[in-house]
Design a protein around this motif. Sequence first.
Motif, PDB file in Angstrom:
ATOM      1  N   ILE A  53     -40.072 -43.173 -33.797  1.00  0.00           N
ATOM      2  CA  ILE A  53     -41.436 -43.664 -33.645  1.00  0.00           C
ATOM      3  C   ILE A  53     -41.435 -44.962 -32.841  1.00  0.00           C
ATOM      4  O   ILE A  53     -40.758 -45.920 -33.215  1.00  0.00           O
ATOM      5  CB  ILE A  53     -42.084 -43.929 -35.019  1.00  0.00           C
ATOM      6  CG1 ILE A  53     -42.112 -42.651 -35.859  1.00  0.00           C
ATOM      7  CG2 ILE A  53     -43.489 -44.492 -34.850  1.00  0.00           C
ATOM      8  CD1 ILE A  53     -42.632 -42.875 -37.272  1.00  0.00           C
ATOM      9  N   PRO A  54     -42.198 -45.031 -31.733  1.00  0.00           N
ATOM     10  CA  PRO A  54     -42.324 -46.289 -30.987  1.00  0.00           C
ATOM     11  C   PRO A  54     -43.518 -47.096 -31.496  1.00  0.00           C
ATOM     12  O   PRO A  54     -44.612 -46.566 -31.663  1.00  0.00           O
ATOM     13  CB  PRO A  54     -42.555 -45.810 -29.548  1.00  0.00           C
ATOM     14  CG  PRO A  54     -43.255 -44.495 -29.709  1.00  0.00           C
ATOM     15  CD  PRO A  54     -42.796 -43.892 -31.015  1.00  0.00           C
ATOM     16  N   VAL A  55     -43.299 -48.379 -31.746  1.00  0.00           N
ATOM     17  CA  VAL A  55     -44.358 -49.274 -32.211  1.00  0.00           C
ATOM     18  C   VAL A  55     -44.425 -50.459 -31.254  1.00  0.00           C
ATOM     19  O   VAL A  55     -43.431 -51.173 -31.077  1.00  0.00           O
ATOM     20  CB  VAL A  55     -44.085 -49.780 -33.645  1.00  0.00           C
ATOM     21  CG1 VAL A  55     -45.226 -50.678 -34.115  1.00  0.00           C
ATOM     22  CG2 VAL A  55     -43.882 -48.611 -34.605  1.00  0.00           C
ATOM     23  N   GLY A 105     -54.222 -46.179 -32.309  1.00  0.00           N
ATOM     24  CA  GLY A 105     -53.024 -46.746 -31.713  1.00  0.00           C
ATOM     25  C   GLY A 105     -52.387 -47.873 -32.499  1.00  0.00           C
ATOM     26  O   GLY A 105     -51.430 -48.489 -32.028  1.00  0.00           O
ATOM     27  N   VAL A 106     -52.897 -48.153 -33.704  1.00  0.00           N
ATOM     28  CA  VAL A 106     -52.388 -49.259 -34.517  1.00  0.00           C
ATOM     29  C   VAL A 106     -51.736 -48.711 -35.787  1.00  0.00           C
ATOM     30  O   VAL A 106     -52.306 -47.864 -36.475  1.00  0.00           O
ATOM     31  CB  VAL A 106     -53.517 -50.237 -34.899  1.00  0.00           C
ATOM     32  CG1 VAL A 106     -52.980 -51.353 -35.796  1.00  0.00           C
ATOM     33  CG2 VAL A 106     -54.153 -50.819 -33.645  1.00  0.00           C
ATOM     34  N   PHE A 107     -50.534 -49.225 -36.096  1.00  0.00           N
ATOM     35  CA  PHE A 107     -49.849 -48.884 -37.339  1.00  0.00           C
ATOM     36  C   PHE A 107     -50.210 -49.923 -38.407  1.00  0.00           C
ATOM     37  O   PHE A 107     -50.130 -51.125 -38.155  1.00  0.00           O
ATOM     38  CB  PHE A 107     -48.329 -48.884 -37.138  1.00  0.00           C
ATOM     39  CG  PHE A 107     -47.827 -47.764 -36.271  1.00  0.00           C
ATOM     40  CD1 PHE A 107     -47.417 -46.561 -36.822  1.00  0.00           C
ATOM     41  CD2 PHE A 107     -47.754 -47.917 -34.895  1.00  0.00           C
ATOM     42  CE1 PHE A 107     -46.949 -45.527 -36.025  1.00  0.00           C
ATOM     43  CE2 PHE A 107     -47.290 -46.895 -34.084  1.00  0.00           C
ATOM     44  CZ  PHE A 107     -46.886 -45.693 -34.652  1.00  0.00           C
ATOM     45  N   TYR A 108     -50.585 -49.443 -39.588  1.00  0.00           N
ATOM     46  CA  TYR A 108     -50.936 -50.325 -40.699  1.00  0.00           C
ATOM     47  C   TYR A 108     -49.830 -50.265 -41.752  1.00  0.00           C
ATOM     48  O   TYR A 108     -49.397 -49.173 -42.139  1.00  0.00           O
ATOM     49  CB  TYR A 108     -52.263 -49.897 -41.326  1.00  0.00           C
ATOM     50  CG  TYR A 108     -53.455 -50.086 -40.412  1.00  0.00           C
ATOM     51  CD1 TYR A 108     -54.293 -51.189 -40.545  1.00  0.00           C
ATOM     52  CD2 TYR A 108     -53.738 -49.162 -39.411  1.00  0.00           C
ATOM     53  CE1 TYR A 108     -55.387 -51.364 -39.709  1.00  0.00           C
ATOM     54  CE2 TYR A 108     -54.825 -49.329 -38.561  1.00  0.00           C
ATOM     55  CZ  TYR A 108     -55.645 -50.427 -38.717  1.00  0.00           C
ATOM     56  OH  TYR A 108     -56.719 -50.595 -37.882  1.00  0.00           O
ATOM     57  N   GLU A 149     -47.111 -37.143 -36.260  1.00  0.00           N
ATOM     58  CA  GLU A 149     -48.196 -37.456 -35.325  1.00  0.00           C
ATOM     59  C   GLU A 149     -47.748 -38.413 -34.230  1.00  0.00           C
ATOM     60  O   GLU A 149     -48.134 -38.267 -33.066  1.00  0.00           O
ATOM     61  CB  GLU A 149     -49.377 -38.073 -36.077  1.00  0.00           C
ATOM     62  CG  GLU A 149     -50.534 -38.488 -35.169  1.00  0.00           C
ATOM     63  CD  GLU A 149     -51.646 -39.197 -35.915  1.00  0.00           C
ATOM     64  OE1 GLU A 149     -52.596 -39.638 -35.246  1.00  0.00           O
ATOM     65  OE2 GLU A 149     -51.567 -39.318 -37.147  1.00  0.00           O
ATOM     66  N   THR A 150     -46.939 -39.394 -34.582  1.00  0.00           N
ATOM     67  CA  THR A 150     -46.583 -40.452 -33.630  1.00  0.00           C
ATOM     68  C   THR A 150     -45.137 -40.395 -33.166  1.00  0.00           C
ATOM     69  O   THR A 150     -44.778 -41.080 -32.214  1.00  0.00           O
ATOM     70  CB  THR A 150     -46.818 -41.838 -34.257  1.00  0.00           C
ATOM     71  OG1 THR A 150     -45.907 -42.023 -35.359  1.00  0.00           O
ATOM     72  CG2 THR A 150     -48.243 -41.961 -34.767  1.00  0.00           C
TER      73      THR A 150
END
Length: 233
Positions: A53-55, A105-108, A149-150
């Motif tokens: 997963i890219p963040v 587009g934001v990871f919480y 999903e990501t």
Amino acid sequence: MDNGNNDIFDNLSSSQGGNTERVRLRVLGISYSQIRNGAYALILAQVGGPYRIPVVIGAGEAQAIALKMEGIVPPRPLTHDLFTSLGHAFGIELTEVFIYRFEDGVFYSELTFTDGERTITIDSRTSDAVAIAMRTGAPIYTTPGILTETGFELEELSDDPSGSSADDDDNDNGEVRARDEEPSPVTPTRTPKLENYTLEELRRTLQSLIDREEYEEAARVAEIIRRKEDGKI
């Protein structure tokens, strides 16, 4: 009934607040973002699985994570070092980091702490949560849904969905790109040209980016592929 996706659910743990399934992640590395100036891509890998997963994170958080990965101790404590030291001084332990939502587009993420008697959960930016987890040894989790999903599954993306060969695929200019030819690096100034690539060229570009572990740029190419397949471009 076996749905064929059991490998996705390896290394799961149960949520303390319910039956939410969780997939454990580890920090794989950091790469410079080719899309957003001054930003970096934090790569989180599924433990015991193929997903990555890219963040997108900022330069400060990238530096904090990179220093810990390299085992470099700064002369004065950084913010995440100070936060960790405060927790130790007051007997507070970080038990886990949970990336619980992905939206726009934001990871919480949230941090779960305990002092041996009470357990509390605090909201956090994912970059800060990971930087602190690396200093405390706390595990990092996400959900199977966010993972699929990501994340990129390398084995699946190595296949050619169209089933066509490179010799049969011409672009609009009559050129043929060899299957083993590395596509030109994708940079922000070349982004408009991506819209004119054929699906076959985009898929080869995507695979090349994944092979080089340029996951953030790969995410952009994957989005263009989806839009082309949906007839939106």
